[in-house]
Motif scaffolding. Sequence first.
Motif, PDB file in Angstrom:
ATOM      1  N   GLY A  18       0.788   3.522  -8.770  1.00  0.00           N
ATOM      2  CA  GLY A  18       1.706   3.425  -8.063  1.00  0.00           C
ATOM      3  C   GLY A  18       1.681   2.946  -6.838  1.00  0.00           C
ATOM      4  N   TRP A  19       0.563   3.498  -5.819  1.00  0.00           N
ATOM      5  CA  TRP A  19       0.325   3.263  -4.634  1.00  0.00           C
ATOM      6  C   TRP A  19      -0.484   1.628  -4.559  1.00  0.00           C
ATOM      7  N   SER A  20      -1.042   1.422  -5.596  1.00  0.00           N
ATOM      8  CA  SER A  20      -1.364   0.302  -5.682  1.00  0.00           C
ATOM      9  C   SER A  20      -0.452  -1.035  -6.113  1.00  0.00           C
ATOM     10  N   ARG A  21       0.477  -0.677  -6.645  1.00  0.00           N
ATOM     11  CA  ARG A  21       1.558  -1.583  -6.938  1.00  0.00           C
ATOM     12  C   ARG A  21       2.596  -1.827  -5.613  1.00  0.00           C
ATOM     13  N   VAL A  22       2.696  -0.949  -4.552  1.00  0.00           N
ATOM     14  CA  VAL A  22       3.285  -1.098  -3.496  1.00  0.00           C
ATOM     15  C   VAL A  22       2.457  -1.620  -2.312  1.00  0.00           C
ATOM     16  N   GLY A  23       1.157  -1.886  -2.829  1.00  0.00           N
ATOM     17  CA  GLY A  23       0.242  -2.778  -1.543  1.00  0.00           C
ATOM     18  C   GLY A  23      -0.535  -1.700  -0.857  1.00  0.00           C
ATOM     19  N   LEU A  24      -0.713  -0.239  -1.133  1.00  0.00           N
ATOM     20  CA  LEU A  24      -1.117   0.569  -0.237  1.00  0.00           C
ATOM     21  C   LEU A  24      -2.560   1.129  -0.775  1.00  0.00           C
ATOM     22  N   ALA A  25      -3.049   0.688  -1.912  1.00  0.00           N
ATOM     23  CA  ALA A  25      -4.300   0.971  -2.452  1.00  0.00           C
ATOM     24  C   ALA A  25      -5.288   1.061  -1.444  1.00  0.00           C
ATOM     25  N   GLY A  26      -5.458   0.059  -0.408  1.00  0.00           N
ATOM     26  CA  GLY A  26      -6.459  -0.343   0.357  1.00  0.00           C
ATOM     27  C   GLY A  26      -6.382   0.761   1.470  1.00  0.00           C
ATOM     28  N   SER A  27      -5.467   1.340   1.669  1.00  0.00           N
ATOM     29  CA  SER A  27      -5.464   2.452   2.835  1.00  0.00           C
ATOM     30  C   SER A  27      -5.144   4.023   2.340  1.00  0.00           C
ATOM     31  N   LEU A  28      -5.455   4.199   1.160  1.00  0.00           N
ATOM     32  CA  LEU A  28      -5.360   5.562   0.385  1.00  0.00           C
ATOM     33  C   LEU A  28      -6.416   6.347   0.358  1.00  0.00           C
ATOM     34  N   THR A  29      -6.384   7.730   0.757  1.00  0.00           N
ATOM     35  CA  THR A  29      -7.416   8.671   0.758  1.00  0.00           C
ATOM     36  C   THR A  29      -6.997   9.513  -0.507  1.00  0.00           C
TER      37      THR A  29
END
Length: 339
Positions: A18-29
């Motif tokens: 889900g975080w990947s699909r909203v474009g935030l995988a790169g800023s995910l911890t």
Amino acid sequence: MRVLQIGCGNFGLAHLAGWSRVGLAGSLTVADPRPDLADILAIHAPTARGVADWRAALAEADLVDVLTPTDTHHAIASAVLDARKPLFLEKPATPTAEEARDLLRRAESGPVPVQVGMYLRFHPKGAALKALVAEGAVGRVLHCSARFVGIKRMRADSGPLANDAVHFIDLILWLIGETPSRVFATLRDDEGRGHDDLAAVQMRFPSGATALVEAGYRLPGATPDPFVPGTLSTKELIVTGTAGVVRFSLTDERLTLWRGTHRCAGAIFVPDYGEAEEIGAPSADPPEVMARQFDHFLRVLRGEADPIATLRDAGVAVAAVLDAARASSRCDAVVGIAA
């Protein structure tokens, strides 16, 4: 937007997607002490950072996503809210209404935005069902009947009341727009695990509407379960009103409406309903539903949307029903919920 996901258990992969699909995988911890966390992230979220202890990453987070076992929610969410971090909190928000009310006080004192992860509110067909009821497609709601059943594993941390039935309990409260005034429930723990393995919950609402929700681990369903391979399950909600009936099947991914009612024909009442109408709402897998929840919460934080699934209605109100169900089963009596 720096996101801290606390927990990466069974449903953790759907959150990662889900975080990947909203474009935030790169800023995910992702914080989880499990020894295979690095391997999981390498496969499912290679740009995410993994840490064992969420406390070390809290200060730098802009938003926190908590999906640890429910009995840890209050302690973790309290720390997040006290740090004034926007919080996405998986269902059920807390094991008890008292803990949910404490989180609500902390959130409102900030104020800190909180969204509870109520899956069916953000499923396209769940949202379409809400729209149908709101526009009066079935008239005044008389009764809701829901089943969330299958022959499947028994979790170590909870039973079908808090894990499965809670989905439809929340959806029913959202559809009717009220908290029930009375609850009668039967919970069985035939394995002696300390958690129910069968739950049957009856609710009566101030408006006069009633509801029945059944969930269990020994009740075979009819459709392959998308979450539990090899299991047949039934996950459906039927809403009956003065002007029609609508059936939402999560397992079949169908939303069906029958407009009409019963009419008097001499000494009997006979059904007078139109043909079944298939309501055109998209299907959605767990990553898509999670992305819809995350996208909505991000829009709330930007001031672009009104909150859905707040800590007050999807947290406190739902926990109050779960409390009442447990109390009712213990004393074998109807339990009231204060307005």
